[in-house]
Motif scaffolding. Structure first.
Motif, mmCIF file in Angstrom:
data_model
loop_
_atom_site.group_PDB
_atom_site.id
_atom_site.type_symbol
_atom_site.label_atom_id
_atom_site.label_comp_id
_atom_site.label_asym_id
_atom_site.label_seq_id
_atom_site.Cartn_x
_atom_site.Cartn_y
_atom_site.Cartn_z
ATOM 1 N N UNK A 138 0.816 -1.216 0.000
ATOM 2 C CA UNK A 138 0.000 0.000 0.000
ATOM 3 C C UNK A 138 0.850 1.267 0.000
ATOM 4 N N UNK A 139 2.110 1.159 0.431
ATOM 5 C CA UNK A 139 3.002 2.318 0.433
ATOM 6 C C UNK A 139 3.584 2.607 -0.952
ATOM 7 N N UNK A 140 3.412 1.671 -1.894
ATOM 8 C CA UNK A 140 3.903 1.900 -3.254
ATOM 9 C C UNK A 140 3.132 3.063 -3.880
ATOM 10 N N UNK A 141 3.730 3.692 -4.901
ATOM 11 C CA UNK A 141 2.981 4.750 -5.583
ATOM 12 C C UNK A 141 1.965 4.115 -6.532
ATOM 13 N N UNK B 32 -14.677 4.940 -15.480
ATOM 14 C CA UNK B 32 -13.296 4.479 -15.582
ATOM 15 C C UNK B 32 -13.092 3.400 -14.517
ATOM 16 N N UNK B 33 -11.877 2.881 -14.441
ATOM 17 C CA UNK B 33 -11.528 1.926 -13.395
ATOM 18 C C UNK B 33 -10.416 2.548 -12.556
ATOM 19 N N UNK B 34 -10.625 2.590 -11.246
ATOM 20 C CA UNK B 34 -9.614 3.082 -10.314
ATOM 21 C C UNK B 34 -8.870 1.881 -9.768
ATOM 22 N N UNK B 35 -7.670 1.653 -10.285
ATOM 23 C CA UNK B 35 -6.929 0.443 -9.955
ATOM 24 C C UNK B 35 -6.200 0.571 -8.629
ATOM 25 N N UNK B 36 -6.595 -0.278 -7.693
ATOM 26 C CA UNK B 36 -5.880 -0.488 -6.444
ATOM 27 C C UNK B 36 -5.679 0.787 -5.622
ATOM 28 N N UNK B 37 -6.789 1.406 -5.173
ATOM 29 C CA UNK B 37 -6.643 2.571 -4.295
ATOM 30 C C UNK B 37 -5.861 2.193 -3.042
ATOM 31 N N UNK B 38 -4.987 3.082 -2.628
ATOM 32 C CA UNK B 38 -4.200 2.844 -1.417
ATOM 33 C C UNK B 38 -4.689 3.733 -0.293
ATOM 34 N N UNK C 84 -4.180 7.715 -3.444
ATOM 35 C CA UNK C 84 -3.529 7.778 -4.749
ATOM 36 C C UNK C 84 -3.824 6.488 -5.498
ATOM 37 N N UNK C 85 -4.220 6.617 -6.760
ATOM 38 C CA UNK C 85 -4.496 5.426 -7.538
ATOM 39 C C UNK C 85 -4.338 5.713 -9.013
ATOM 40 N N UNK C 86 -4.384 4.656 -9.789
ATOM 41 C CA UNK C 86 -4.234 4.733 -11.235
ATOM 42 C C UNK C 86 -5.633 4.631 -11.827
ATOM 43 N N UNK C 87 -6.097 5.671 -12.501
ATOM 44 C CA UNK C 87 -7.420 5.636 -13.135
ATOM 45 C C UNK C 87 -7.228 5.439 -14.628
#
Length: 128
Positions: free
Chosen positions: A10-13, A97-103, A107-110
């Motif tokens: 979870x600490x990854x960007x 969209x898809x929000x990949x792996x919210x931490x 912060x996440x990749x949409x």
């Protein structure tokens, strides 16, 4: 970094978590979402730009960790074939969209659902 592997991931960007997500999902062949008691999936609309997205996780423990303070959300697995056949066209049609792996930090990749599908198919085909 802590000794807790969940916390380390979870600490990854956002980009690192996206890559982790692709590898984990390619291996497990399922994506995790959160649903409420009425079996409705969690959809989030970004306050910044108004983009709506479906948050997804590579495993039940990550989804459960994200929902731990929500009270009424629980993790649910979606098989990869179901995701490709039903969810991707549905999300695309609905403009989600898809929000990949919210931490933990939000912060996440949409990404568009079709793009996530392509990336997953690429990882799956290269792992053989």
């Amino acid at each position: 970094m802590s000794d807790n592997p969940l916390a380390q991931i979870l600490e990854m960007d956002g980009e690192e978590r996206y890559d982790y997500f692709l590898d984990a999902v390619a291996e497990e062949r399922e994506i995790w979402i959160l649903i409420n008691a009425d079996n409705q999936f969690l959809k989030i609309v970004s306050e910044e730009d108004g983009v709506g997205y479906l948050p997804v996780w590579p495993g039940t423990e990550f989804a459960a960790d994200y929902a731990k303070d929500s009270g009424d959300l629980s993790p649910k697995a979606v098989s990869l074939p179901d995701f490709f056949k039903k969810w991707v066209p549905g999300l695309t049609r609905d403009g989600l969209e898809v929000g990949v792996f919210p931490g933990g930090e939000g912060e996440l990749w949409i990404t568009p659902a079709e793009e996530l599908k392509r990336d997953l198919q690429e990882v799956i085909s290269s792992s053989f």
